[in-house]
Design a protein around this motif. Structure first.
Motif, PDB file in Angstrom:
ATOM      1  N   GLU A 124       0.875  -1.169   0.000  1.00 20.70           N
ATOM      2  CA  GLU A 124       0.000   0.000   0.000  1.00 20.70           C
ATOM      3  C   GLU A 124       0.910   1.217   0.000  1.00 20.70           C
ATOM      4  OE1 GLU A 124      -3.210   2.064   2.942  1.00 20.70           O
ATOM      5  OE2 GLU A 124      -3.297  -0.119   2.701  1.00 20.70           O
TER       6      GLU A 124
ATOM      7  N   ARG B 201      -0.162   4.585  -0.052  1.00 22.70           N
ATOM      8  CA  ARG B 201      -0.850   5.821   0.308  1.00 22.70           C
ATOM      9  C   ARG B 201       0.092   6.723   1.109  1.00 22.70           C
ATOM     10  NH1 ARG B 201      -5.518   4.105   3.072  1.00 22.70           N
ATOM     11  NH2 ARG B 201      -6.605   4.114   1.100  1.00 22.70           N
TER      12      ARG B 201
ATOM     13  N   LYS C   6       1.564  -5.711   2.242  1.00 18.24           N
ATOM     14  CA  LYS C   6       0.257  -6.355   2.382  1.00 18.24           C
ATOM     15  C   LYS C   6       0.319  -7.860   2.206  1.00 18.24           C
ATOM     16  CE  LYS C   6      -3.425  -4.271   1.205  1.00 18.24           C
ATOM     17  NZ  LYS C   6      -4.550  -3.632   0.529  1.00 18.24           N
TER      18      LYS C   6
ATOM     19  N   VAL D  57      -2.913   0.133  -4.055  1.00 18.71           N
ATOM     20  CA  VAL D  57      -1.972  -0.983  -4.025  1.00 18.71           C
ATOM     21  C   VAL D  57      -1.061  -0.918  -5.248  1.00 18.71           C
ATOM     22  CG1 VAL D  57      -1.758  -3.493  -4.079  1.00 18.71           C
ATOM     23  CG2 VAL D  57      -3.570  -2.445  -2.748  1.00 18.71           C
TER      24      VAL D  57
END
Length: 193
Positions: free
Chosen positions: A36, A38, A119, A87
Motif C-alpha cells: 500500500e 498511500r 500487504k 496498491v
C-alpha cells in the motif's frame, strides 16, 4: 443511452491489454509483493524503484479492478483478495530476480518510510501474508547460504584428510620404532683368504 462500452472499443481494448500485461508479469515473476503506497510522494516511489532495481524487481501501480481481474484469471484468488485500496505490485522477474533481496529492500524502505505498508503477495504459486514477506526478508543472502553449504561440505573432508594424514604419520613412526628396536645385525665378517 448505453452504459457499457462496445466490446470492440479502444477503451475496452486498452483495459484488456493492461489485464494481459499484469497476467504476463504474474506468470513471468518468481514473486510478487503487494504494497500500500498511500502517502508516498513521487520522489519516494522513485527512490523505492531505485532500491528495487538491483534485485531485478519492477514496482508498478495498476487499477485494482484490472489487477483483481488479472490475478483471478491467473488463478491467484488470494492475491486478488488483497487488492483493495491504493496498491502497487513489486514483480520480481524470473530472469535474475532475487525475491529475498526484494523483500529486504521493501522491508527496509518501509522501516524508513511508514507510508509504505507490506500487504502480502505470492512466491511462485504460494500466497504470502505480510508476515511471510517479513520472514522472507530475514533469510540470509544467497551468497551466505552457499558459503554455509560449502563449509558444511568442507568440514567432513578436512576431518577425513586429517585422519588420513595421522594414519600415515603414525604408521611411519611405528615403523621407525620397530626398526630401532630390532637388534643390530652384525656386519658380515670379512672373508679370510
Amino acid at each position: 443511452m448505453p452504459t457499457k462500452a462496445d466490446a470492440s472499443s479502444a477503451q475496452i481494448q486498452r483495459k484488456a491489454a493492461v489485464i494481459d500485461d499484469i497476467k504476463e508479469r504474474l506468470a513471468g515473476a518468481d514473486a510478487a509483493v503487494l504494497t500500500e503506497y498511500r502517502g508516498l510522494t513521487v520522489g519516494d516511489i522513485a527512490a523505492l524503484r531505485a532500491a528495487l532495481r538491483p534485485t531485478a524487481t519492477d514496482y508498478k501501480v495498476f487499477k485494482n479492478t484490472l489487477a483483481r481481474r488479472a490475478a483471478s484469471e491467473a488463478g491467484l484468488a488470494e492475491v486478488a483478495d488483497q487488492l483493495a485500496g491504493p496498491v502497487a505490485i513489486a514483480f520480481v522477474r524470473s530472469d535474475g530476480g532475487d525475491a529475498v533481496g526484494a523483500a529486504k529492500a521493501l522491508r527496509d524502505f518501509a522501516r524508513g518510510n511508514p507510508n509504505l505498508v507490506l500487504k502480502g503477495g505470492v512466491l511462485g504459486t504460494r500466497p504470502l501474508t505480510a508476515g511471510d514477506v517479513e520472514a522472507l526478508a530475514e533469510v540470509p543472502p544467497r551468497e551466505e547460504l552457499l558459503a554455509r553449504l560449502a563449509g558444511g561440505f568442507q568440514a567432513p573432508l578436512t576431518k577425513a584428510a586429517g585422519l588420513f594424514q595421522a594414519f600415515t604419520r603414525n604408521f611411519a613412526y611405528g615403523l621407525k620404532a620397530y626398526i630401532d628396536q630390532r637388534p643390530a645385525e652384525a656386519a658380515p665378517a670379512p672373508e679370510e683368504i
